[in-house]
Design a protein around this motif. Structure first.
Motif, PDB file in Angstrom:
ATOM      1  N   SER A  82       0.843  -1.190   0.000  1.00  0.00           N
ATOM      2  CA  SER A  82       0.000   0.000   0.000  1.00  0.00           C
ATOM      3  C   SER A  82       0.879   1.241   0.000  1.00  0.00           C
ATOM      4  N   LEU A  83       0.467   2.238  -0.764  1.00  0.00           N
ATOM      5  CA  LEU A  83       1.157   3.533  -0.811  1.00  0.00           C
ATOM      6  C   LEU A  83       0.231   4.595  -0.237  1.00  0.00           C
ATOM      7  N   ILE A  84       0.738   5.352   0.734  1.00  0.00           N
ATOM      8  CA  ILE A  84      -0.027   6.461   1.296  1.00  0.00           C
ATOM      9  C   ILE A  84       0.718   7.757   1.005  1.00  0.00           C
ATOM     10  N   GLU A  85       0.035   8.692   0.361  1.00  0.00           N
ATOM     11  CA  GLU A  85       0.656   9.956  -0.026  1.00  0.00           C
ATOM     12  C   GLU A  85      -0.035  11.117   0.694  1.00  0.00           C
ATOM     13  N   PRO A  86       0.551  11.588   1.795  1.00  0.00           N
ATOM     14  CA  PRO A  86      -0.045  12.707   2.532  1.00  0.00           C
ATOM     15  C   PRO A  86       0.295  14.049   1.885  1.00  0.00           C
ATOM     16  N   GLY A  87      -0.568  15.016   2.156  1.00  0.00           N
ATOM     17  CA  GLY A  87      -0.238  16.403   1.884  1.00  0.00           C
ATOM     18  C   GLY A  87       0.558  16.945   3.060  1.00  0.00           C
ATOM     19  N   SER A  88       0.337  18.178   3.426  1.00  0.00           N
ATOM     20  CA  SER A  88       1.083  18.815   4.509  1.00  0.00           C
ATOM     21  C   SER A  88       0.700  18.217   5.862  1.00  0.00           C
ATOM     22  N   ILE A 112      -2.704  10.414   9.462  1.00  0.00           N
ATOM     23  CA  ILE A 112      -2.061   9.465   8.547  1.00  0.00           C
ATOM     24  C   ILE A 112      -1.980   8.091   9.190  1.00  0.00           C
ATOM     25  N   ALA A 113      -1.735   8.060  10.503  1.00  0.00           N
ATOM     26  CA  ALA A 113      -1.709   6.771  11.209  1.00  0.00           C
ATOM     27  C   ALA A 113      -3.039   6.045  11.066  1.00  0.00           C
ATOM     28  N   MET A 114      -4.137   6.781  11.119  1.00  0.00           N
ATOM     29  CA  MET A 114      -5.462   6.165  10.975  1.00  0.00           C
ATOM     30  C   MET A 114      -5.670   5.607   9.568  1.00  0.00           C
ATOM     31  N   ASN A 115      -5.100   6.279   8.568  1.00  0.00           N
ATOM     32  CA  ASN A 115      -5.188   5.764   7.203  1.00  0.00           C
ATOM     33  C   ASN A 115      -4.343   4.499   7.029  1.00  0.00           C
ATOM     34  N   ILE A 116      -3.203   4.467   7.700  1.00  0.00           N
ATOM     35  CA  ILE A 116      -2.386   3.251   7.691  1.00  0.00           C
ATOM     36  C   ILE A 116      -3.170   2.101   8.314  1.00  0.00           C
ATOM     37  N   LEU A 117      -3.811   2.365   9.439  1.00  0.00           N
ATOM     38  CA  LEU A 117      -4.620   1.344  10.101  1.00  0.00           C
ATOM     39  C   LEU A 117      -5.726   0.837   9.173  1.00  0.00           C
ATOM     40  N   PHE A 118      -6.367   1.732   8.452  1.00  0.00           N
ATOM     41  CA  PHE A 118      -7.427   1.336   7.518  1.00  0.00           C
ATOM     42  C   PHE A 118      -6.886   0.369   6.463  1.00  0.00           C
ATOM     43  N   CYS A 119      -5.716   0.694   5.897  1.00  0.00           N
ATOM     44  CA  CYS A 119      -5.116  -0.190   4.892  1.00  0.00           C
ATOM     45  C   CYS A 119      -4.803  -1.563   5.477  1.00  0.00           C
ATOM     46  N   LEU A 120      -4.278  -1.582   6.694  1.00  0.00           N
ATOM     47  CA  LEU A 120      -3.879  -2.839   7.319  1.00  0.00           C
ATOM     48  C   LEU A 120      -5.065  -3.688   7.760  1.00  0.00           C
ATOM     49  N   SER A 121      -6.226  -3.064   7.918  1.00  0.00           N
ATOM     50  CA  SER A 121      -7.389  -3.753   8.484  1.00  0.00           C
ATOM     51  C   SER A 121      -8.237  -4.486   7.451  1.00  0.00           C
ATOM     52  N   GLN A 122      -7.881  -4.395   6.204  1.00  0.00           N
ATOM     53  CA  GLN A 122      -8.697  -5.018   5.161  1.00  0.00           C
ATOM     54  C   GLN A 122      -8.566  -6.542   5.183  1.00  0.00           C
ATOM     55  N   PRO A 123      -9.621  -7.245   4.769  1.00  0.00           N
ATOM     56  CA  PRO A 123      -9.530  -8.701   4.661  1.00  0.00           C
ATOM     57  C   PRO A 123      -8.516  -9.106   3.589  1.00  0.00           C
ATOM     58  N   LYS A 124      -8.119 -10.346   3.629  1.00  0.00           N
ATOM     59  CA  LYS A 124      -7.076 -10.824   2.721  1.00  0.00           C
ATOM     60  C   LYS A 124      -7.422 -10.596   1.257  1.00  0.00           C
ATOM     61  N   ARG A 125      -8.698 -10.647   0.927  1.00  0.00           N
ATOM     62  CA  ARG A 125      -9.125 -10.509  -0.469  1.00  0.00           C
ATOM     63  C   ARG A 125      -9.020  -9.077  -0.984  1.00  0.00           C
ATOM     64  N   CYS A 126      -8.808  -8.109  -0.085  1.00  0.00           N
ATOM     65  CA  CYS A 126      -8.933  -6.692  -0.435  1.00  0.00           C
ATOM     66  C   CYS A 126      -7.614  -5.955  -0.254  1.00  0.00           C
ATOM     67  N   ASP A 127      -7.111  -5.365  -1.326  1.00  0.00           N
ATOM     68  CA  ASP A 127      -5.882  -4.561  -1.273  1.00  0.00           C
ATOM     69  C   ASP A 127      -6.219  -3.078  -1.455  1.00  0.00           C
ATOM     70  N   ILE A 128      -5.763  -2.255  -0.519  1.00  0.00           N
ATOM     71  CA  ILE A 128      -5.797  -0.805  -0.718  1.00  0.00           C
ATOM     72  C   ILE A 128      -4.458  -0.439  -1.351  1.00  0.00           C
ATOM     73  N   ILE A 129      -4.469  -0.109  -2.613  1.00  0.00           N
ATOM     74  CA  ILE A 129      -3.227   0.088  -3.360  1.00  0.00           C
ATOM     75  C   ILE A 129      -2.613   1.452  -3.078  1.00  0.00           C
ATOM     76  N   SER A 130      -3.432   2.495  -3.091  1.00  0.00           N
ATOM     77  CA  SER A 130      -2.899   3.836  -2.835  1.00  0.00           C
ATOM     78  C   SER A 130      -3.967   4.722  -2.211  1.00  0.00           C
ATOM     79  N   VAL A 131      -3.517   5.611  -1.340  1.00  0.00           N
ATOM     80  CA  VAL A 131      -4.395   6.570  -0.665  1.00  0.00           C
ATOM     81  C   VAL A 131      -3.721   7.929  -0.707  1.00  0.00           C
ATOM     82  N   GLN A 132      -4.477   8.956  -1.080  1.00  0.00           N
ATOM     83  CA  GLN A 132      -3.991  10.334  -1.025  1.00  0.00           C
ATOM     84  C   GLN A 132      -4.784  11.082   0.036  1.00  0.00           C
TER      85      GLN A 132
END
Length: 251
Positions: free
Chosen positions: A189-195, A223-243
């Protein structure tokens, strides 16, 4: 519908988590959050004072074990030492969060030595740690790698060209890496934050607080909460990128 606390904690509890640059900013906020959910967290950073304070703060609310060392991600001997510690303390790795990064200006103002150090940190640090993590994750046929990029890769501000180059590299690296390793059950997963408020920001802390109030800057926990969201997905589901950007940041 399942209990949300179970949903967000199920892929964190008892998991072995390594966070590069985990002593300040996004890294520290993420370590605090994941350790509070029962994750066994390993952090490191190059500044001893930051490291000591981070360890104390993270342990205050941790449900899982917290480990770490002081180390510089640009030094080969430090990388070797860190992974020895990870293997000894955690016995392997389930989640890698590549976060250690430094700011940089344009090519005109930056000195060669600093350009090299920034690129070694922001690009090679991600690649080296990913290589070691994948070696271990591949054997167990599971794992998750989260790369912290930046919206600078898209906005391409001309005042911080070197930083833009490094984060653009991470965007490409993440996309190609996923294609290389998803066959082994490893997510990317790629997370791209702004400021985001951090020590990397040129503004004094008080000005950063004002920008947060004005919705022109994010908190590290966002941003930590967005990381948690990516990590919390079931095995079938990939969050590829978040801005993620502040509501009123003009990008």
């Amino acid at each position: 519908m399942e209990n949300l606390s179970d949903y967000f904690g199920r892929n964190i509890d008892q998991k072995r988590i390594v966070i590069t640059g985990g002593t300040t900013g996004i890294g520290k906020a993420t370590a605090e959050l994941l350790a509070s959910l029962g994750g066994h967290v390993f952090i490191f950073g190059r500044d001893k004072d930051d490291f000591d304070k981070a360890m104390d703060d993270i342990k205050l609310q941790a449900e899982g074990q917290v480990y770490g060392v002081t180390a510089d991600i640009t030094k080969k001997e430090d990388i070797h030492m860190v992974w020895q510690e990870i293997d000894t303390k955690l016995g392997g790795i389930d989640i890698l969060i590549n976060n250690a990064a430094l700011p940089a200006d344009g090519v005109i103002d930056e000195q060669y030595e600093n350009i090299q150090y920034v690129l070694d940190t922001n690009i090679l640090g991600y690649i080296y740690f990913t290589k070691e993590a994948v070696t271990r994750m591949k054997n167990q046929q599971r794992g998750h790698i989260v790369n912290i990029g930046s919206l600078s890769a898209e906005t391409r501000n001309g005042t911080d060209t070197i930083y833009v180059a490094s984060k653009s590299a991470i965007r490409g690296f993440s996309a190609a890496l996923r294609k290389e390793i998803n066959q082994f059950g490893i997510k990317v997963s790629l997370i791209e934050p702004g400021s985001v408020t951090s020590d990397m920001q040129p503004d004094p802390k008080e000005e950063q607080k004002e920008k947060i109030k004005k919705m022109e800057m994010l908190k590290a926990i966002d941003i930590a909460m967005n990381i948690l969201f990516c990590l919390s997905q079931p095995k079938r589901c990939d969050i590829i990128s978040v801005q993620v950007r502040p509501h009123l940041q003009s990008i």
